[in-house]
Design an enzyme around this catalytic site. Structure first.
Site, PDB file in Angstrom:
ATOM      1  N   LYS A   1       0.824  -1.219   0.000  1.00  0.00           N
ATOM      2  CA  LYS A   1       0.000   0.000   0.000  1.00  0.00           C
ATOM      3  C   LYS A   1       0.855   1.264   0.000  1.00  0.00           C
ATOM      4  O   LYS A   1       0.596   2.190  -0.748  1.00  0.00           O
ATOM      5  CB  LYS A   1      -0.931   0.042   1.226  1.00  0.00           C
ATOM      6  CG  LYS A   1      -1.933  -1.071   1.299  1.00  0.00           C
ATOM      7  CD  LYS A   1      -2.951  -0.822   2.410  1.00  0.00           C
ATOM      8  CE  LYS A   1      -2.372  -0.785   3.808  1.00  0.00           C
ATOM      9  NZ  LYS A   1      -1.873  -2.075   4.293  1.00  0.00           N
TER      10      LYS A   1
ATOM     11  N   ARG B   1     -10.020   1.559   8.274  1.00  0.00           N
ATOM     12  CA  ARG B   1      -9.612   0.205   8.642  1.00  0.00           C
ATOM     13  C   ARG B   1     -10.733  -0.530   9.366  1.00  0.00           C
ATOM     14  O   ARG B   1     -10.573  -1.696   9.702  1.00  0.00           O
ATOM     15  CB  ARG B   1      -8.413   0.302   9.596  1.00  0.00           C
ATOM     16  CG  ARG B   1      -7.104  -0.224   9.027  1.00  0.00           C
ATOM     17  CD  ARG B   1      -6.102  -0.004  10.125  1.00  0.00           C
ATOM     18  NE  ARG B   1      -4.852  -0.655   9.993  1.00  0.00           N
ATOM     19  CZ  ARG B   1      -3.761  -0.115   9.442  1.00  0.00           C
ATOM     20  NH1 ARG B   1      -3.816   1.041   8.854  1.00  0.00           N
ATOM     21  NH2 ARG B   1      -2.626  -0.765   9.480  1.00  0.00           N
TER      22      ARG B   1
ATOM     23  N   ARG C   1      11.212  -6.766   6.333  1.00  0.00           N
ATOM     24  CA  ARG C   1      11.205  -5.322   6.049  1.00  0.00           C
ATOM     25  C   ARG C   1      12.044  -4.540   7.053  1.00  0.00           C
ATOM     26  O   ARG C   1      11.982  -4.759   8.254  1.00  0.00           O
ATOM     27  CB  ARG C   1       9.758  -4.806   6.099  1.00  0.00           C
ATOM     28  CG  ARG C   1       9.646  -3.306   5.892  1.00  0.00           C
ATOM     29  CD  ARG C   1       8.236  -2.891   5.581  1.00  0.00           C
ATOM     30  NE  ARG C   1       7.341  -2.944   6.730  1.00  0.00           N
ATOM     31  CZ  ARG C   1       6.059  -2.577   6.667  1.00  0.00           C
ATOM     32  NH1 ARG C   1       5.541  -2.169   5.536  1.00  0.00           N
ATOM     33  NH2 ARG C   1       5.307  -2.642   7.740  1.00  0.00           N
TER      34      ARG C   1
ATOM     35  N   ARG D   1      10.898  -2.062  12.299  1.00  0.00           N
ATOM     36  CA  ARG D   1       9.794  -1.501  13.067  1.00  0.00           C
ATOM     37  C   ARG D   1       9.379  -2.504  14.127  1.00  0.00           C
ATOM     38  O   ARG D   1       9.295  -3.701  13.840  1.00  0.00           O
ATOM     39  CB  ARG D   1       8.598  -1.217  12.143  1.00  0.00           C
ATOM     40  CG  ARG D   1       8.665   0.126  11.474  1.00  0.00           C
ATOM     41  CD  ARG D   1       7.669   0.279  10.347  1.00  0.00           C
ATOM     42  NE  ARG D   1       6.289  -0.133  10.663  1.00  0.00           N
ATOM     43  CZ  ARG D   1       5.260   0.061   9.825  1.00  0.00           C
ATOM     44  NH1 ARG D   1       5.455   0.651   8.655  1.00  0.00           N
ATOM     45  NH2 ARG D   1       4.053  -0.321  10.146  1.00  0.00           N
TER      46      ARG D   1
ATOM     47  N   ARG E   1      -1.463  -7.991  13.894  1.00  0.00           N
ATOM     48  CA  ARG E   1      -1.933  -7.061  12.861  1.00  0.00           C
ATOM     49  C   ARG E   1      -2.730  -7.791  11.785  1.00  0.00           C
ATOM     50  O   ARG E   1      -3.739  -7.296  11.305  1.00  0.00           O
ATOM     51  CB  ARG E   1      -0.732  -6.333  12.231  1.00  0.00           C
ATOM     52  CG  ARG E   1      -0.087  -5.352  13.198  1.00  0.00           C
ATOM     53  CD  ARG E   1       1.310  -5.006  12.780  1.00  0.00           C
ATOM     54  NE  ARG E   1       1.346  -4.128  11.627  1.00  0.00           N
ATOM     55  CZ  ARG E   1       2.383  -4.047  10.788  1.00  0.00           C
ATOM     56  NH1 ARG E   1       3.442  -4.809  10.956  1.00  0.00           N
ATOM     57  NH2 ARG E   1       2.353  -3.206   9.789  1.00  0.00           N
TER      58      ARG E   1
END
Ligand code: AMP
Length: 219
Positions: A17, A92, A129, A161, A172
């Site tokens: 995204k 969301r 990531r 992160r 998540r």
């Protein structure tokens, strides 16, 4: 006045995204509005909002609808948002989608782009990531910038992160399935949903999205 181009990019965490939103925002000249970036920034500068949401972000849980709705509503008042916005990570929940409809009125959402990527692939993408704390450039754990810890774009620190740790990734993705997936039928029932295969090169994904936007006469 030309109609507003309000687009939503929807998809699991790690579906691409952010990457697509950055490119599309530039191509269409509309701001990239990422609630995740806004909240992370509040945590970084340690303002009142940041202190309230820091532990929620770290755990990978969702911030309350009231807080994000207010953030987005304020953002819409900025001059650069008057010709449209590219929404990334918002809405969301169904509650947020309904609030968004109330905010935008008749000149509402023009298209909701669902980036479809299998769960195994997003899990792999999220765990590998790494991201620059300063400019937000993303890397893979095998990239030299991730290994050295230094961003080649701005010299900032490249980190993982905390919400990309395994436990938070699980949370998540569960939250996505429970709270966000229902938005697919919400926008499909309004004739606004288009699903794009997110398991292609970023360029191919962008081209497919732009083709749909063009076909619908939106830009
Ligand atoms: P993202 O970068 O979009 O994955 O967002 C990072 C984190 O910010 C999420 O895991 C949530 O904790 C929070 N967040 C971002 N957008 C929203 C939203 N629309 N509603 C609730 N929480 C959000």
């Amino acid at each position: 006045m030309s109609p507003r181009l309000n687009l939503i990019v929807l998809g699991k965490q790690g579906a691409g995204k952010g990457t697509q939103s950055t490119v599309l925002s530039e191509k269409y000249g509309i701001p990239h509005v990422s609630t995740g970036d806004m909240l992370r920034n509040a945590v970084k500068v340690e303002n009142e909002l940041g202190k309230k949401v820091a532990s929620i972000l770290e755990a990978g849980e969702l911030v309350s609808d009231d807080i994000v709705n207010q953030l987005v509503e304020e953002r819409f008042k900025q001059p650069d948002a008057q010709h449209g916005v590219l929404l990334d990570g918002f809405p969301r929940t169904i509650g947020q989608a309904e609030a968004l409809e109330a905010m935008l009125g008749d000149d509402g959402i023009k298209l909701c782009i669902n980036l479809d990527v299998p769960i195994e692939l997003v899990t792999e993408r999220l765990s590998s990531r790494r991201v620059c704390q300063e400019c937000g450039t993303t890397y893979k754990d095998t990239d030299i910038e991730a290994i050295s810890g230094t961003c080649s774009n701005c010299g900032g620190d490249v980190i993982q992160r905390t919400d990309d740790y395994p436990e938070a990734i699980r949370t998540r993705l569960e939250n996505y399935e429970r709270d966000t997936e229902p938005l697919l039928s919400f926008y499909a029932s309004r004739g606004l949903l288009v699903t794009v295969d997110g398991d292609q090169s970023p360029e191919d994904v962008t081209n497919e999205i732009m083709r749909v936007v063009h076909e619908r006469g939106l830009a």
